[in-house]
Write a protein that holds these residues in place. Structure first.
Motif, short mmCIF file in Angstrom:
data_model
loop_
_atom_site.label_atom_id
_atom_site.label_comp_id
_atom_site.label_asym_id
_atom_site.label_seq_id
_atom_site.Cartn_x
_atom_site.Cartn_y
_atom_site.Cartn_z
N TYR A 136 -5.40 54.13 3.40
CA TYR A 136 -4.82 55.45 3.45
C TYR A 136 -3.40 55.51 2.89
CZ TYR A 136 -8.54 55.93 6.99
OH TYR A 136 -9.73 55.93 7.64
N ASN B 95 -6.16 60.02 12.46
CA ASN B 95 -6.36 58.58 12.66
C ASN B 95 -5.38 57.68 11.93
OD1 ASN B 95 -7.22 59.00 10.08
ND2 ASN B 95 -9.28 58.20 10.36
N TYR B 96 -4.39 58.27 11.26
CA TYR B 96 -3.44 57.44 10.51
C TYR B 96 -2.10 58.14 10.52
CZ TYR B 96 -1.21 55.29 6.42
OH TYR B 96 -0.34 54.67 5.56
N ARG C 209 -2.44 52.97 12.85
CA ARG C 209 -3.77 53.58 12.91
C ARG C 209 -4.08 53.95 14.35
NH1 ARG C 209 -6.69 52.10 7.64
NH2 ARG C 209 -4.83 51.50 6.46
N ARG D 176 -2.77 62.00 9.28
CA ARG D 176 -3.93 62.20 8.42
C ARG D 176 -5.11 62.65 9.28
NH1 ARG D 176 -8.70 59.62 7.58
NH2 ARG D 176 -9.65 59.83 5.53
#
Lengths: 115, 113
Positions: free
Chosen positions: A102, B31-32, B51, B93
């Motif tokens: 990410y 989740n981020y 995370r 995110r």
């Protein structure tokens, strides 16, 4: 290796002019994002590319904003008939699209001033 | 969509003190959570991230903690130095998109020698 690069670094446009902002992502990065950062604010999402496909353009503020990435590498953000409210820093970020990856790496931005 | 709130907007500390910046998020599925440091006129630089399956992460003088229940995460900088002076942004995110990040409004950290 080289990071994300953007050009020009500064652009002054008269209201009504068209501008084109360029982004060179990190080599091999599949994902490319454009963000708009107003003075004193955090970056706000504009649009997303995966290779040459523009998968999300939900953040583009009007139909005067257009982005492309025809060969899946360099991207151009074009703003037509610029308005004063378009004045901002335009940031490009790239990311390697792998399982659970990410992290986004940003370019230095293009500061657009519309007079 | 996701909404991220960041506090404080400015933080002044003396060199050697600790600094804490807090963020809350609205989407429980996010989740981020990365943190970026942006010096004046420079690009945002990723300094640490976490995370959703981890509660804390450290990297030398910086650490990030995550409380999923309360939907907040914090950046901790210990032994601050003048070169830590910058604007710090948190982000989150949401998993439904394409790794698009939603950013907080930023915290200007000033470390006085």
């Amino acid at each position: 290796g080289a990071g994300v690069s953007q050009s020009p670094r500064y652009k002054v446009a008269k209201r009504g002019q068209d501008v084109a902002l360029r982004c060179d992502p990190i080599s091999g990065h599949v994902s490319l994002f454009w963000y708009q950062q107003a003075l004193g604010q955090g970056p706000e999402f504009l649009t997303y590319f995966q290779n040459e496909a523009q998968l999300d353009k939900s953040g583009l503020p009007s139909d005067r904003f257009f982005a492309e990435r025809p060969e899946g590498s360099v991207s151009t953000l074009k703003i037509q008939r610029t308005q004063q409210e378009d004045s901002a820093v335009y940031l490009c970020a790239s990311s390697w699209t792998g399982q659970g990856t990410y992290e986004q790496y940003f370019g230095p931005g293009t500061r657009l001033t519309v007079t | 969509g996701e909404n991220v709130e960041q506090h404080p907007s400015t933080l002044s500390v003396q060199e050697g003190d600790s600094a804490v910046i807090k963020c809350t998020y609205s989407d429980s599925a996010s989740n981020y959570f990365p943190w970026y440091k942006q010096e004046l006129g420079k690009r945002p630089q990723l300094i640490i991230d976490i995370r959703s399956n981890v509660g804390e992460k450290k990297d030398q003088r910086i650490a990030v903690t995550l409380n999923k229940t309360a939907k907040h995460f914090s950046l901790h900088i210990t032994e601050t130095q003048p070169e830590d002076s910058a604007v710090y942004f948190c982000a989150a995110r949401s998993p439904g998109g394409y790794s698009t990040l939603t950013f907080g409004k930023g915290t200007m950290l000033l470390v006085s020698p």
